[in-house]
Design a protein around this motif. Structure first.
Motif, mmCIF file in Angstrom:
data_model
loop_
_atom_site.group_PDB
_atom_site.id
_atom_site.type_symbol
_atom_site.label_atom_id
_atom_site.label_comp_id
_atom_site.label_asym_id
_atom_site.label_seq_id
_atom_site.Cartn_x
_atom_site.Cartn_y
_atom_site.Cartn_z
ATOM 1 N N HIS A 107 29.335 41.500 56.521
ATOM 2 C CA HIS A 107 28.541 42.453 56.673
ATOM 3 C C HIS A 107 28.166 43.543 55.787
ATOM 4 C CE1 HIS A 107 27.070 39.596 59.681
ATOM 5 N NE2 HIS A 107 25.997 39.437 59.940
ATOM 6 N N LEU A 108 29.509 43.499 55.243
ATOM 7 C CA LEU A 108 29.419 45.308 54.536
ATOM 8 C C LEU A 108 29.477 44.564 53.036
ATOM 9 C CD1 LEU A 108 31.456 47.568 56.921
ATOM 10 C CD2 LEU A 108 29.549 47.258 56.669
ATOM 11 N N LYS A 109 30.141 43.076 52.653
ATOM 12 C CA LYS A 109 30.559 42.555 51.263
ATOM 13 C C LYS A 109 29.714 41.971 50.806
ATOM 14 C CE LYS A 109 34.981 44.441 51.973
ATOM 15 N NZ LYS A 109 36.208 44.407 51.808
ATOM 16 N N MET A 110 29.339 41.057 51.621
ATOM 17 C CA MET A 110 28.616 40.071 51.006
ATOM 18 C C MET A 110 26.635 40.479 50.272
ATOM 19 S SD MET A 110 30.054 36.757 52.861
ATOM 20 C CE MET A 110 28.715 35.233 51.900
ATOM 21 N N SER A 111 26.420 40.034 49.494
ATOM 22 C CA SER A 111 24.656 40.651 49.148
ATOM 23 C C SER A 111 24.066 40.120 50.181
ATOM 24 C CB SER A 111 24.598 40.118 47.886
ATOM 25 O OG SER A 111 24.606 38.675 47.449
ATOM 26 N N GLY A 112 24.106 38.528 50.496
ATOM 27 C CA GLY A 112 23.160 38.036 51.219
ATOM 28 C C GLY A 112 23.239 38.974 52.970
ATOM 29 N N LEU A 155 41.106 38.020 40.375
ATOM 30 C CA LEU A 155 40.023 37.854 39.907
ATOM 31 C C LEU A 155 38.914 37.430 40.836
ATOM 32 C CD1 LEU A 155 41.548 36.930 36.211
ATOM 33 C CD2 LEU A 155 41.451 39.294 36.806
ATOM 34 N N LEU A 156 39.726 36.466 41.562
ATOM 35 C CA LEU A 156 38.495 36.228 42.544
ATOM 36 C C LEU A 156 38.245 37.578 43.669
ATOM 37 C CD1 LEU A 156 39.333 32.279 43.199
ATOM 38 C CD2 LEU A 156 38.199 33.532 40.766
ATOM 39 N N THR A 157 36.070 37.358 43.306
ATOM 40 C CA THR A 157 36.102 37.861 44.466
ATOM 41 C C THR A 157 35.884 37.107 45.523
ATOM 42 O OG1 THR A 157 33.798 36.996 44.420
ATOM 43 C CG2 THR A 157 33.825 39.280 42.685
ATOM 44 N N GLU A 158 36.105 38.107 46.034
ATOM 45 C CA GLU A 158 36.369 37.686 48.134
ATOM 46 C C GLU A 158 35.207 36.752 48.750
ATOM 47 O OE1 GLU A 158 36.324 40.093 52.481
ATOM 48 O OE2 GLU A 158 36.364 41.351 50.950
ATOM 49 N N ASP A 159 33.720 36.963 47.341
ATOM 50 C CA ASP A 159 32.492 35.537 48.046
ATOM 51 C C ASP A 159 32.490 34.744 47.674
ATOM 52 O OD1 ASP A 159 31.378 38.291 49.041
ATOM 53 O OD2 ASP A 159 29.968 37.640 47.281
ATOM 54 N N GLN A 160 33.501 34.295 47.149
ATOM 55 C CA GLN A 160 34.232 33.519 46.484
ATOM 56 C C GLN A 160 34.886 32.557 47.250
ATOM 57 O OE1 GLN A 160 35.323 34.599 42.754
ATOM 58 N NE2 GLN A 160 34.262 32.984 41.332
ATOM 59 N N PHE A 161 35.867 33.078 48.126
ATOM 60 C CA PHE A 161 36.807 32.709 49.038
ATOM 61 C C PHE A 161 35.802 31.896 50.700
ATOM 62 C CE2 PHE A 161 39.882 35.318 47.387
ATOM 63 C CZ PHE A 161 40.300 34.406 46.612
ATOM 64 N N LEU A 162 34.783 32.150 50.904
ATOM 65 C CA LEU A 162 33.146 32.410 51.725
ATOM 66 C C LEU A 162 32.752 30.996 51.320
ATOM 67 C CD1 LEU A 162 32.955 36.204 52.625
ATOM 68 C CD2 LEU A 162 34.386 34.672 53.465
ATOM 69 N N CYS A 163 32.845 30.245 52.725
ATOM 70 C CA CYS A 163 32.187 29.469 52.745
ATOM 71 C C CYS A 163 29.952 29.584 52.504
ATOM 72 C CB CYS A 163 31.948 28.380 53.802
ATOM 73 S SG CYS A 163 30.915 26.953 54.048
ATOM 74 N N SER A 164 29.330 29.425 52.452
ATOM 75 C CA SER A 164 27.844 29.544 52.662
ATOM 76 C C SER A 164 26.784 29.374 53.817
ATOM 77 C CB SER A 164 27.074 29.796 50.780
ATOM 78 O OG SER A 164 26.894 28.350 51.021
#
Length: 548
Positions: A131-136, A7-16
């Motif tokens: 770079h293809l999935k994270m909005s930033g 249920l978690l998105t991939e962005d939630q596994f990445l340190c900003s």
């Protein structure tokens, strides 16, 4: 991976901060998660202790507690990602010498798919995914992989080269545009890129056009060489044929000369042999008489001598050889006369051979000519293929259109010519009257017609069986040794030349020269009146019979 993790998105596994999967994740009091090392280093290098995500300021540096849930989920995600990366890396291409490799890969370097102008790094398929999935990261400028991304940074200000100075024709950064280049015409790289790309497109089109022109020129040169080879082969074949014929004529004349000389020599020998034989016979008779005289003169018998003296005294019949002579024939001048005769023969033969060669050359300009029924006089009968025409006593009921000849039994061809050269042949065998040649488009077709160049006709004709004429402004009587059975017509529009040839004899009949053609020319034909059947044979447009 558990259902919860799905249920978690991939962005939630990445340190900003490091933009990679969490390592030893901790949570701030505001609820955001970071790698312990990343957030600790961030606070140590910052004057304020605040959250990098929501910018909440902490007056007292908070204790960081491990987020066990995120830690567990990150561990599982890393394992799953490593499995996918392992599977994906086996499919990806390993970087080869000269290719841009991924800057993130450790160990075996994979081939980079893109380079980021913001991160100044190149990425393979796996490491490009953020770079293809994270909005930033999606806002970063990706390009095809290139080496030395550092060269895209301004050496003076360490800023990205994202502008172009038109004055100095160089790439600059934002600080350069307000310092060293503040008075210059500076535009975004993309704008200059589009302009230069358009110029390159035009240059490429010009180059391709130049290439195409040169390829066409190569084909033109090749065709010229092929034509040259073809013409040379034809000329060589014709030259061999001509000189072989002349050589044969010389050899024949030489053989004839030797034969003539030997004949004279043989006649002299035969005459001498006849005289000698006759003389030898007389000598034999005389020797016989001499023997008898000698024998009688030795006789002691008076009576015998006197009785035989009278008969022996009579001289045997002999020929008076005093005036007999063997006169050797005069060979002087025989060779000279033979050479002169050969010269005359060769001159005539060369003339005929040259005419044959010339005619064959003209026959290369053969065109397909067919008769136009819309121009035919109503008393003319045309064959279905448009190749034959003859006169009939029966007048057909045809519309009197402007193109049709109304009075005279004439017809034009469908084809017209306003440039170049053309040739066609007409069979006149069995006819006692005819006329043909070429006529200009604007000729009079309704009233009385005068066949002359002045009125737009260039023709020859036969009148009253043996009266051949060239229909010039003043008719020219043609003296032909024999009437032609097939006549060739050759026209050179630019040179103003119309020539007629006896095809079988390969001889020129007549030429109109110095003509001035300014409009279309049509082949013209007149089978003339059938003369109660004596001139009923058709005029026939025949195909050219090419001879080697």
């Amino acid at each position: 991976m558990s259902a919860a993790s799905c249920l978690l998105t991939e962005d939630q596994f990445l340190c900003s901060i490091c933009l990679d999967v969490f390592t030893d994740p901790v949570s701030t009091p505001c609820g955001h998660n970071f790698c312990r090392k990343c957030i600790t280093t961030h606070w140590e290098t910052s004057t304020l202790c605040q959250c990098p995500n929501c910018n909440k300021v902490f007056n007292i540096k908070p204790d960081l507690l491990v987020n066990t849930f995120i830690s567990e989920m990150a561990t599982r995600y890393r394992q799953s990602a490593q499995q996918e990366a392992s599977s994906s890396s086996s499919e990806q291409q390993v970087s080869k010498p000269g290719e841009v490799s991924c800057d993130v890969c450790t160990g075996t370097k994979l081939k980079a798919l893109k380079s980021c102008l913001v991160c100044l790094a190149s990425y393979c398929h796996t490491h490009l995914e953020p770079h293809l999935k994270m909005s930033g990261l999606k806002r970063h400028h990706l390009i095809d992989p290139v080496e030395n991304l550092e060269s895209r940074m301004c050496e003076k200000h360490d800023k990205l080269l994202e502008l172009f100075c038109k004055n100095d024709q160089m790439c600059v950064c934002m600080l350069c545009s307000v310092t060293d280049h503040r008075t210059h015409d500076v535009v975004p790289l993309k704008e200059e890129y589009e302009g230069k790309k358009a110029e390159l497109g035009k240059t490429e089109a010009d180059i391709q056009q130049m290439i195409q022109k040169r390829r066409l020129k190569i084909e033109e040169i090749k065709q010229s060489v092929e034509l040259s080879d073809k013409n040379a082969d034809r000329e060589m074949a014709e030259g061999v044929q001509v000189f072989s014929a002349l050589k044969e004529r010389v050899e024949r004349s030489q053989a004839q000369l030797i034969h003539t000389l030997k004949e004279k020599q043989s006649e002299t020998q035969k005459q001498a042999e006849g005289f000698i034989k006759e003389l030898q016979q007389e000598i034999s008779e005389l020797e016989k008489r001499s023997s008898e005289v000698e024998q009688l003169s030795r006789s002691e018998d008076h009576l015998h001598l006197l009785q035989n003296f009278t008969s022996l005294n009579a001289a045997p019949p002999t020929k008076d050889w005093t005036g007999v002579r063997v006169h050797p024939p005069s060979y002087e001048g025989t060779v000279v006369r033979a050479v002169k005769q050969l010269e005359e023969t060769l001159r005539e033969q060369m003339k005929n051979l040259i005419s044959q060669v010339e005619l064959r050359r003209l026959q290369q300009y053969e065109v397909d000519v067919t008769l136009d029924p819309d121009t035919a006089n109503p008393r003319l009968i045309l064959s279905d293929d448009g190749k034959q025409v003859y006169h009939s006593d029966l007048k057909k009921d045809l519309p009197d259109n402007p193109e049709r000849f109304s009075i005279y039994c004439d017809v034009l061809a469908k084809q017209s010519f306003s440039s170049g050269r053309f040739y066609y042949e007409v069979q006149v065998k069995g006819k006692t009257e005819w006329g043909f040649g070429v006529a200009k488009e604007s000729i009079n077709r309704k009233d009385q017609i005068t066949l002359s160049p002045q009125d737009g006709y260039w023709t020859i004709c036969l009148r009253n069986e043996n009266d051949y004429q060239a229909c010039a402004d003043q008719p020219v009587r043609l003296c032909l040794q024999s009437g032609p059975e097939k006549v060739g017509v050759f026209v050179d529009y630019e040179k103003g030349l119309v020539s007629f040839y006896d095809v079988d004899a390969a001889a020129l009949i007549y030429s109109f020269t110095g003509c001035s053609f300014t409009e279309k020319l049509y082949p013209y034909f007149s089978p003339c009146n059938n003369k109660s059947g004596t001139n009923s044979a058709p005029l026939i447009i025949s195909s050219v019979r090419h001879t080697e």
